[in-house]
Design a protein around this motif. Structure first.
Motif, PDB file in Angstrom:
ATOM      1  N   ALA A 198     -33.121 -17.938 -45.638  1.00  0.00           N
ATOM      2  CA  ALA A 198     -32.482 -16.639 -45.414  1.00  0.00           C
ATOM      3  C   ALA A 198     -31.198 -16.519 -46.234  1.00  0.00           C
ATOM      4  CB  ALA A 198     -32.182 -16.462 -43.924  1.00  0.00           C
ATOM      5  N   GLU A 199     -30.450 -17.600 -46.332  1.00  0.00           N
ATOM      6  CA  GLU A 199     -29.217 -17.593 -47.135  1.00  0.00           C
ATOM      7  C   GLU A 199     -29.529 -17.389 -48.611  1.00  0.00           C
ATOM      8  OE1 GLU A 199     -25.443 -19.912 -45.895  1.00  0.00           O
ATOM      9  OE2 GLU A 199     -27.121 -21.257 -45.517  1.00  0.00           O
ATOM     10  N   LEU A 200     -30.608 -17.997 -49.094  1.00  0.00           N
ATOM     11  CA  LEU A 200     -30.987 -17.829 -50.493  1.00  0.00           C
ATOM     12  C   LEU A 200     -31.248 -16.354 -50.805  1.00  0.00           C
ATOM     13  CD1 LEU A 200     -33.408 -20.875 -50.806  1.00  0.00           C
ATOM     14  CD2 LEU A 200     -31.295 -20.599 -52.115  1.00  0.00           C
ATOM     15  N   LEU A 201     -31.830 -15.646 -49.864  1.00  0.00           N
ATOM     16  CA  LEU A 201     -32.157 -14.231 -50.072  1.00  0.00           C
ATOM     17  C   LEU A 201     -30.939 -13.320 -49.980  1.00  0.00           C
ATOM     18  CD1 LEU A 201     -35.468 -13.995 -48.036  1.00  0.00           C
ATOM     19  CD2 LEU A 201     -35.240 -13.486 -50.477  1.00  0.00           C
ATOM     20  N   THR A 202     -30.080 -13.572 -48.997  1.00  0.00           N
ATOM     21  CA  THR A 202     -29.002 -12.630 -48.686  1.00  0.00           C
ATOM     22  C   THR A 202     -27.607 -13.130 -49.019  1.00  0.00           C
ATOM     23  OG1 THR A 202     -28.711 -13.461 -46.422  1.00  0.00           O
ATOM     24  CG2 THR A 202     -30.409 -11.785 -46.774  1.00  0.00           C
ATOM     25  N   GLY A 203     -27.461 -14.440 -49.228  1.00  0.00           N
ATOM     26  CA  GLY A 203     -26.139 -15.012 -49.450  1.00  0.00           C
ATOM     27  C   GLY A 203     -25.336 -15.137 -48.171  1.00  0.00           C
ATOM     28  N   LYS A 204     -25.986 -14.901 -47.029  1.00  0.00           N
ATOM     29  CA  LYS A 204     -25.297 -14.884 -45.746  1.00  0.00           C
ATOM     30  C   LYS A 204     -26.098 -15.654 -44.702  1.00  0.00           C
ATOM     31  CE  LYS A 204     -23.705 -11.558 -42.225  1.00  0.00           C
ATOM     32  NZ  LYS A 204     -23.687 -10.119 -41.841  1.00  0.00           N
ATOM     33  N   HIS A 205     -25.403 -16.415 -43.857  1.00  0.00           N
ATOM     34  CA  HIS A 205     -26.051 -17.149 -42.777  1.00  0.00           C
ATOM     35  C   HIS A 205     -26.682 -16.146 -41.805  1.00  0.00           C
ATOM     36  CE1 HIS A 205     -26.671 -19.973 -39.502  1.00  0.00           C
ATOM     37  NE2 HIS A 205     -26.253 -20.969 -40.270  1.00  0.00           N
ATOM     38  N   PRO A 206     -27.974 -16.334 -41.427  1.00  0.00           N
ATOM     39  CA  PRO A 206     -28.627 -15.348 -40.545  1.00  0.00           C
ATOM     40  C   PRO A 206     -28.041 -15.291 -39.132  1.00  0.00           C
ATOM     41  CG  PRO A 206     -30.011 -17.280 -40.846  1.00  0.00           C
ATOM     42  CD  PRO A 206     -28.879 -17.416 -41.822  1.00  0.00           C
ATOM     43  N   PHE A 207     -27.281 -16.333 -38.739  1.00  0.00           N
ATOM     44  CA  PHE A 207     -26.625 -16.346 -37.427  1.00  0.00           C
ATOM     45  C   PHE A 207     -25.106 -16.188 -37.600  1.00  0.00           C
ATOM     46  CE2 PHE A 207     -30.594 -18.643 -36.957  1.00  0.00           C
ATOM     47  CZ  PHE A 207     -31.096 -18.206 -35.740  1.00  0.00           C
ATOM     48  N   TYR A 208     -24.709 -15.504 -38.654  1.00  0.00           N
ATOM     49  CA  TYR A 208     -23.285 -15.437 -39.013  1.00  0.00           C
ATOM     50  C   TYR A 208     -22.412 -14.936 -37.862  1.00  0.00           C
ATOM     51  CZ  TYR A 208     -18.949 -14.152 -41.302  1.00  0.00           C
ATOM     52  OH  TYR A 208     -17.619 -14.036 -41.624  1.00  0.00           O
ATOM     53  N   ALA A 209     -21.249 -15.594 -37.727  1.00  0.00           N
ATOM     54  CA  ALA A 209     -20.221 -15.172 -36.768  1.00  0.00           C
ATOM     55  C   ALA A 209     -18.871 -15.575 -37.356  1.00  0.00           C
ATOM     56  CB  ALA A 209     -20.451 -15.810 -35.410  1.00  0.00           C
ATOM     57  N   ASN A 210     -17.795 -15.302 -36.621  1.00  0.00           N
ATOM     58  CA  ASN A 210     -16.447 -15.518 -37.155  1.00  0.00           C
ATOM     59  C   ASN A 210     -16.077 -16.983 -37.333  1.00  0.00           C
ATOM     60  OD1 ASN A 210     -15.921 -12.763 -37.326  1.00  0.00           O
ATOM     61  ND2 ASN A 210     -15.180 -12.657 -35.211  1.00  0.00           N
ATOM     62  N   ASN A 211     -16.709 -17.878 -36.589  1.00  0.00           N
ATOM     63  CA  ASN A 211     -16.410 -19.304 -36.725  1.00  0.00           C
ATOM     64  C   ASN A 211     -17.664 -20.108 -36.405  1.00  0.00           C
ATOM     65  OD1 ASN A 211     -16.390 -19.937 -33.724  1.00  0.00           O
ATOM     66  ND2 ASN A 211     -14.740 -18.413 -33.822  1.00  0.00           N
ATOM     67  N   GLU A 212     -17.588 -21.408 -36.667  1.00  0.00           N
ATOM     68  CA  GLU A 212     -18.768 -22.256 -36.523  1.00  0.00           C
ATOM     69  C   GLU A 212     -19.263 -22.340 -35.089  1.00  0.00           C
ATOM     70  OE1 GLU A 212     -17.665 -25.954 -38.316  1.00  0.00           O
ATOM     71  OE2 GLU A 212     -18.247 -25.304 -40.327  1.00  0.00           O
ATOM     72  N   ALA A 214     -19.013 -20.082 -32.802  1.00  0.00           N
ATOM     73  CA  ALA A 214     -19.665 -18.808 -32.486  1.00  0.00           C
ATOM     74  C   ALA A 214     -21.061 -18.739 -33.118  1.00  0.00           C
ATOM     75  CB  ALA A 214     -18.806 -17.647 -32.964  1.00  0.00           C
ATOM     76  N   ILE A 215     -21.205 -19.308 -34.311  1.00  0.00           N
ATOM     77  CA  ILE A 215     -22.525 -19.381 -34.951  1.00  0.00           C
ATOM     78  C   ILE A 215     -23.466 -20.219 -34.091  1.00  0.00           C
ATOM     79  CG2 ILE A 215     -23.807 -20.267 -36.938  1.00  0.00           C
ATOM     80  CD1 ILE A 215     -21.428 -19.566 -38.694  1.00  0.00           C
TER      81      ILE A 215
END
Length: 470
Positions: A198-212, A214-215
């Motif tokens: 998912a990161e390869l496609l979007t450049g963003k963690h799919p469970f993204y949050a403000n800190n680790e 929270a992820i």
């Protein structure tokens, strides 16, 4: 030189790469050659430390292959065990950033190829009963031939909350069951690879949050961001199944490898690796001084280990064609100017159309004359064959098409429809042509006389194909 019998005095530490509670990782230079390596210094005091480190060393030796970072040597120095490995700098963290600069269709194509190789390498670990506990982009490396290798792997062992929290950036790639059930298995590895896809496609963690932390909470709940609309349905479905909160619903490496598009890219990669091996062997031969009475010839070989790592048995016809190609090549020494395939099964392959130009490709279809009914049950009968060069007809539609080997992709710069023709016309014999549809194809047809189509033109009569069946 053989890198054995080395000690701490043979290396010079250049810089620290990382630091953990149980050890440190450095970039080190071998003084005698100036070559660069990675040196991990692991604590080697307690019996527990020694058992952990020895397990890691033994696993690296046992798993030595193109799918894992190579162990160079190991030695004890003071209270540390020094583990020296090859230096791999092209990791997936860098690839994630690079992919975001590509057009979305090209990015999708690249991600399909990378994911197929990540799963192929992970299958090598799982086949050898090893579960990777530190999967993250920084521990996955891209080889020169496009294949993938894993680094920094350790065997499965019980985890507690303290262990998980001590793993730093790795924690945001850990599956829900690692946090909730304190277990890490092969399905946990699938989850980690799905997050990276998912990161390869979007450049963003799919469970993204403000800190680790929270992820991690989002991971525990299975609350991930949906993939964007440009991601094809089959790729979206695959990734979402890989990051499913219920580990029992995730696919295995073998199940992923037989997915139609993944299988296509695996086969493309096998051809790339064979070409890469041929070029490497040729370069070695050219760099060696040759005797006036002996001619050294580079012979392409079949990488048997690659086929052993395949999800199940490969297509028997495909494997037969490759094996017969190898036998034919062996009999043709020293006449190795071109690679040709001799097989009773018609297959499609690419070879340079001009020995002086490696940028142009032509395609070969092997045509077999039909057998008589009485001969069908006689496998010993040799089928007469001939080679037919086919190539795309030069026409205005090619301005809207990217051609890479035998893959044709629309540039997406407009909405023009493209009808691609190939020469020459096939007017005798039996030809088997396999088309694997990666994204979209409307129809396939056969013509008996030459003509051209412009943009948005198509024949009035054609064979409409079901995309799901390609």
């Amino acid at each position: 030189m053989a890198l054995s019998g080395l000690g701490n005095n043979d290396f010079r530490i250049l810089k620290k790469l990382s630091h953990r509670a149980q050890g440190r990782t450095y970039m080190a230079e071998l003084l005698s050659t100036k070559d660069l390596f990675v040196m991990k210094k692991e604590e080697y005091l307690s019996d527990e430390d020694k058992a952990r480190v020895q397990l890691q060393i033994e696993q690296m030796k046992r798993l030595t292959s193109k799918f894992t970072v190579r162990l160079v040597c190991s030695f004890q120095f003071d209270v540390d065990m020094c583990i020296v490995m090859e230096l791999c700098e092209n990791d997936l963290r860098k690839t994630i950033a690079q992919l975001q600069m590509l057009p979305e269709p090209e990015r999708v194509t690249r991600v399909w190829a990378i994911v197929s190789q990540v799963i192929r390498s992970l299958d090598h670990l799982h086949t050898n009963n090893v579960v990777h506990q530190k999967i993250k982009p920084e521990n996955i490396f891209v080889n020169a031939d496009g294949s993938i290798r894993f680094g920094n792997f350790v065997g499965a062992q019980p985890l507690n909350e303290k262990d998980c929290l001590s793993l730093g950036s790795t924690m945001v790639y850990m599956a829900p069951e690692v946090w909730l059930m304190k277990r890490c298995d092969s399905f946990s590895n699938i989850f980690s690879c799905g997050v990276i896809a998912a990161e390869l496609l979007t450049g963003k963690h799919p469970f993204y949050a403000n800190n680790e932390l929270a992820i991690v909470e989002r991971i525990k709940k299975g609350s991930f961001d949906k993939l964007p609309a440009f991601v094809p349905y089959d790729l979206k479905e695959l990734i979402e199944s890989m990051i499913d909160a219920d580990y029992s619903k995730r696919p295995t490496t073998r199940q992923i490898m037989i997915q139609s598009t993944i299988d296509t890219y695996l086969r493309i990669q096998l051809e790339k690796e064979k070409d890469f091996e041929v070029s490497q062997n040729r370069a070695k031969v050219q760099s060696k001084p040759q005797s006036s009475s002996i001619r050294v010839v580079s012979v392409p070989t079949v990488d048997e280990q690659v086929y052993q790592s395949y999800p199940a048995q490969p297509d028997p016809q495909y494997l037969q064609a490759v094996q017969q190609q190898h036998a034919y090549q062996q009999n043709q020494i020293p006449n190795q100017n071109q690679i040709s395939t001799i097989s009773s099964v018609p297959v499609l392959e690419t070879v340079p159309s001009n020995p002086q130009s490696s940028s142009k490709k032509v395609y070969y279809i092997k045509k077999a004359k039909p057998k008589q009914n009485s001969e069908i049950l006689k496998p010993a009968i040799k089928i007469q064959e001939e080679e037919l060069e086919i190539y795309p007809v030069d026409s205005p539609v090619l301005a809207d098409v990217h051609i890479h080997g035998n893959i044709y992709t629309h540039t997406q710069e407009n909405e023009n429809k493209c009808t691609i023709l190939f020469n020459p016309a096939v007017n005798k014999g039996i030809v088997k042509l396999v088309i694997r549809n990666l994204h979209s194809i409307k129809a396939v047809g056969i013509v008996d006389e030459p003509f051209l189509f412009n943009q948005n033109e198509e024949p009035s009569t054609c064979i409409v194909v079901d995309n799901a069946g390609l």
